[in-house]
Design an enzyme around this catalytic site. Structure first.
Site, PDB file in Angstrom:
ATOM      1  N   SER A  28       0.821  -1.219   0.000  1.00 50.95           N
ATOM      2  CA  SER A  28       0.000   0.000   0.000  1.00 50.95           C
ATOM      3  C   SER A  28       0.850   1.262   0.000  1.00 50.95           C
ATOM      4  CB  SER A  28      -0.932   0.005   1.215  1.00 50.95           C
ATOM      5  OG  SER A  28      -0.193  -0.174   2.402  1.00 50.95           O
ATOM      6  N   ASN A 115      -2.104  -2.314  13.153  1.00 50.50           N
ATOM      7  CA  ASN A 115      -3.560  -2.143  13.132  1.00 50.50           C
ATOM      8  C   ASN A 115      -4.006  -0.887  13.885  1.00 50.50           C
ATOM      9  OD1 ASN A 115      -3.396  -4.515  11.772  1.00 50.50           O
ATOM     10  ND2 ASN A 115      -4.362  -5.789  13.352  1.00 50.50           N
ATOM     11  N   THR A 160     -39.915  27.251 -10.290  1.00 52.14           N
ATOM     12  CA  THR A 160     -40.261  25.892  -9.855  1.00 52.14           C
ATOM     13  C   THR A 160     -40.478  25.135 -11.161  1.00 52.14           C
ATOM     14  OG1 THR A 160     -42.623  26.368  -9.761  1.00 52.14           O
ATOM     15  CG2 THR A 160     -41.393  26.681  -7.720  1.00 52.14           C
ATOM     16  N   HIS A 161     -40.079  23.885 -11.174  1.00 62.97           N
ATOM     17  CA  HIS A 161     -40.130  23.083 -12.411  1.00 62.97           C
ATOM     18  C   HIS A 161     -39.353  23.754 -13.547  1.00 62.97           C
ATOM     19  CE1 HIS A 161     -43.546  21.055 -10.389  1.00 62.97           C
ATOM     20  NE2 HIS A 161     -43.882  22.275 -10.055  1.00 62.97           N
ATOM     21  N   SER A 282     -13.838  26.491 -27.883  1.00 65.83           N
ATOM     22  CA  SER A 282     -13.988  25.276 -28.676  1.00 65.83           C
ATOM     23  C   SER A 282     -12.966  25.318 -29.797  1.00 65.83           C
ATOM     24  CB  SER A 282     -15.403  25.205 -29.249  1.00 65.83           C
ATOM     25  OG  SER A 282     -15.429  24.360 -30.379  1.00 65.83           O
ATOM     26  N   LYS A 288     -17.739  29.910 -29.249  1.00 60.74           N
ATOM     27  CA  LYS A 288     -18.007  29.230 -27.990  1.00 60.74           C
ATOM     28  C   LYS A 288     -17.155  29.726 -26.825  1.00 60.74           C
ATOM     29  CE  LYS A 288     -21.123  25.925 -28.020  1.00 60.74           C
ATOM     30  NZ  LYS A 288     -20.542  24.619 -28.036  1.00 60.74           N
ATOM     31  N   ASN A 290     -17.078  28.034 -23.125  1.00 65.53           N
ATOM     32  CA  ASN A 290     -17.713  26.951 -22.368  1.00 65.53           C
ATOM     33  C   ASN A 290     -17.487  27.066 -20.862  1.00 65.53           C
ATOM     34  OD1 ASN A 290     -18.613  25.765 -24.764  1.00 65.53           O
ATOM     35  ND2 ASN A 290     -16.647  24.721 -25.047  1.00 65.53           N
ATOM     36  N   GLU A 295     -18.952  22.719 -15.093  1.00 66.07           N
ATOM     37  CA  GLU A 295     -19.235  21.395 -15.669  1.00 66.07           C
ATOM     38  C   GLU A 295     -18.375  20.312 -15.007  1.00 66.07           C
ATOM     39  OE1 GLU A 295     -20.658  21.812 -20.227  1.00 66.07           O
ATOM     40  OE2 GLU A 295     -18.661  22.579 -19.839  1.00 66.07           O
ATOM     41  N   TYR A 322      -9.553  -6.217  12.863  1.00 63.24           N
ATOM     42  CA  TYR A 322      -8.932  -5.733  11.624  1.00 63.24           C
ATOM     43  C   TYR A 322      -8.931  -6.817  10.545  1.00 63.24           C
ATOM     44  CZ  TYR A 322      -5.596  -4.101   8.203  1.00 63.24           C
ATOM     45  OH  TYR A 322      -5.010  -3.739   7.027  1.00 63.24           O
ATOM     46  N   GLN A 327      -7.313  -1.868   4.181  1.00 62.32           N
ATOM     47  CA  GLN A 327      -6.293  -1.126   3.442  1.00 62.32           C
ATOM     48  C   GLN A 327      -6.920  -0.359   2.267  1.00 62.32           C
ATOM     49  OE1 GLN A 327      -2.261  -2.757   3.047  1.00 62.32           O
ATOM     50  NE2 GLN A 327      -2.644  -2.859   0.860  1.00 62.32           N
ATOM     51  N   LYS A 330      -8.186   3.820   1.968  1.00 65.05           N
ATOM     52  CA  LYS A 330      -7.404   5.062   1.808  1.00 65.05           C
ATOM     53  C   LYS A 330      -7.640   5.790   0.503  1.00 65.05           C
ATOM     54  CE  LYS A 330      -4.274   3.034   4.918  1.00 65.05           C
ATOM     55  NZ  LYS A 330      -5.224   1.873   4.933  1.00 65.05           N
TER      56      LYS A 330
HETATM   57  N1  ARG Z   1      -1.260  -1.247   5.213  1.00 62.28           N
HETATM   58  C1  ARG Z   1      -2.200  -1.723   6.176  1.00 62.28           C
HETATM   59  C2  ARG Z   1      -3.508  -0.961   6.042  1.00 62.28           C
HETATM   60  O1  ARG Z   1      -3.514  -0.002   5.349  1.00 62.28           O
HETATM   61  C3  ARG Z   1      -1.635  -1.532   7.554  1.00 62.28           C
HETATM   62  C4  ARG Z   1      -2.162  -2.501   8.555  1.00 62.28           C
HETATM   63  C5  ARG Z   1      -1.698  -3.852   8.239  1.00 62.28           C
HETATM   64  N2  ARG Z   1      -2.047  -4.784   9.256  1.00 62.28           N
HETATM   65  C6  ARG Z   1      -2.011  -6.092   9.023  1.00 62.28           C
HETATM   66  N3  ARG Z   1      -2.363  -6.853   9.993  1.00 62.28           N
HETATM   67  N4  ARG Z   1      -1.654  -6.579   7.879  1.00 62.28           N
HETATM   68  O2  ARG Z   1      -4.522  -1.289   6.591  1.00 62.28           O
END
Ligand code: ARG
Length: 463
Positions: A28, A115, A160-161, A282, A288, A290, A295, A322, A327, A330
């Site tokens: 990650s 974790n 309205t509408h 354009s 044009k 735009n 948008e 966990y 992961q 993110k």
């Molecule tokens: N990269 C992991 C995450 O984003 C970190 C935690 C990993 N923990 C594990 N038990 N593999 O969640």
């Protein structure tokens, strides 16, 4: 089978090295390096707590603190070399620390797990992101309020509408946007309040055998308290969902604003002129200009909704505690934050430069018999029941349509054939100015009311 340890964090248990594709698949660090400064802040707090509790020596604590400072600098300068083989931001930093300071670095992870570490990092990230989002919402609100103040007396059609309904002021319409953003800010603040608890010390899931002080680390990181249950602490991602839900609602509002700007800027309406520097041309049609910025904001709403659904689905049916699934929290969260910040910024920069075409708005407000309700209200004031008044006005509108004219130019004699209750003073109610000024109550479109709300908004934005 030979023993080739690719990963020193768990190599002891393993007889073969991780498959190269699996290493890349599970890593990650490509995206969670975004959490580096949060990760270092968490490690500083954890190490200081371990020293105070006598788990780590003062010397180790100092070496760790100095090492983390140096790494933070390396990262800030863009000199840190991220290694996918080390999987994530946590192990990259820990490995670098050990390379720099030796064995003390290996002791940092005492009483901790990735974790609780990642759960802490992502809360710190979300908290800071919310602060930035709140700042940009405020900036956009200030831009809207400034334009509303300039256009407090500008008459435009209310719809309205998407049919001309009743006249309003442009300032009143703009202040409706302001109110939407007040609620958005409230949702982000609620989220910030609930997320502000520290997972640190929950360790892998059950807590730890060391005599840790979770209140100390929570306070050091600015959390209101430690999370009360270690299983919940490491597995909860509600705050990410809530932040994305607040963002989705905000984007829904921005897309509505975008849509109105696009309609108003069109050749058929010409209510506003968007500044050239926020538009593009354009390559084929020379005439044009735009409205790309609104948008794009409207278009980006889709990905933010998508991220919310992704996170809800990610968490669905996950057993405690966990799971590696987490992961995946993110990228949707980061992209949501980046998208929302960019859209808020684009609008906050663009809106003050909008030119209102007051004549076009006024002309459009007069079309469509927009003061018909005012005529009905006039008749009610003269003792006619509202349903009867509605019928009479319907006939007046019909007459005006037949004669290709407007309500306020129908002669009094003709109006009086529809109802004897109509007198000379009816024309005051039929003008656009009369119509808006008559809506003089809290929340109404009368310029005095709108200006009062603008004043309140300005005071609130100054604090
Ligand atoms: N990269 C992991 C995450 O984003 C970190 C935690 C990993 N923990 C594990 N038990 N593999 O969640």
């Amino acid at each position: 089978m030979h023993k080739a340890k690719t990963n020193s964090a768990w190599g002891g248990r393993f007889q073969e090295s991780t498959d190269a594709f699996v290493a890349a698949f599970t890593a990650s660090v490509g995206f969670d390096q975004r959490l580096a400064q949060e990760d270092i802040a968490g490690s500083r707090a954890h190490a200081a707590m371990l020293v105070k509790q006598g788990v780590l020596s003062e010397a180790d604590g100092e070496a760790i603190a100095r090492g983390l400072d140096a790494i933070a600098d390396e990262i800030a300068r863009g000199e840190f070399v991220w290694d996918t083989a080390l999987e994530d931001v946590h192990m990259n930093i820990e490995k670098r620390l050990t390379d720099r300071i030796g064995d003390a670095g290996k002791r940092l992870h005492t009483g901790r797990s990735r974790n609780d570490q990642v759960a802490t990092d992502i809360r710190l990230y979300t908290r800071a992101a919310i602060e930035r989002i709140l700042g940009e919402i405020r900036r956009l609100q200030a831009a809207i309020v400034a334009l509303a103040e300039r256009e407090a007396e500008t008459i435009m059609p209310g719809f309205t509408h998407l049919q001309v309904a009743q006249p309003v002021t442009f300032g009143h319409h703009l202040m409706a946007w302001y109110e939407m953003l007040v609620r958005d800010a409230g949702r982000f603040r609620d989220c910030r309040e609930r997320l502000n608890q520290s997972p640190l010390g929950a360790a892998a899931l059950a807590g730890t055998t060391y005599p840790i002080d979770r209140h100390m680390t929570a306070a050091a990181l600015g959390f209101a308290a430690p999370c009360a249950n270690s299983l919940d602490a490491v597995s909860d991602r509600d705050f990410a969902i809530e932040c994305c839900a607040a963002a989705a609602t905000l984007m829904m509002h921005l897309s509505r604003i975008a849509e109105e700007l696009i309609i108003w800027n069109s050749a058929a309406y010409r209510f506003i002129d968007l500044p050239d520097r926020f538009c593009t041309g354009s390559s084929i049609m020379p005439q044009k200009k735009n409205p790309d910025v609104p948008e794009l904001v409207r278009g980006k709403t889709g990905r933010v909704y998508g991220h919310l659904v992704a996170l809800l689905t990610l968490m669905k049916s996950q057993p405690l505690a966990y799971n590696k699934d987490n992961q995946e929290d993110k990228e949707p969260l980061f992209d949501t934050v980046n998208t929302v910040l960019a859209c808020l910024r684009a609008f906050a920069d663009m809106i003050p430069a909008i030119e209102a075409n007051r004549e076009a708005m006024y002309r459009a407000a007069g079309a469509g018999y927009s003061t018909a309700t005012d005529l009905a209200d006039y008749l009610v004031r003269r003792g006619v029941a509202f349903r009867d008044a509605h019928e009479i006005v319907g006939r007046a509108v019909h007459l005006a349509i037949e004669r290709h004219t407007t309500l306020d130019t129908l002669p009094l004699t003709d109006l009086r054939t529809l109802s004897p209750a109509i007198g000379e003073d009816v024309y005051e109610s039929l003008t656009l100015e009369g119509s808006i000024n008559a809506r003089d109550h809290f929340g109404g479109t009368a310029p005095v009311q709108v200006k009062a709300r603008i004043q309140q908004a300005k005071e609130k934005l100054q604090n």
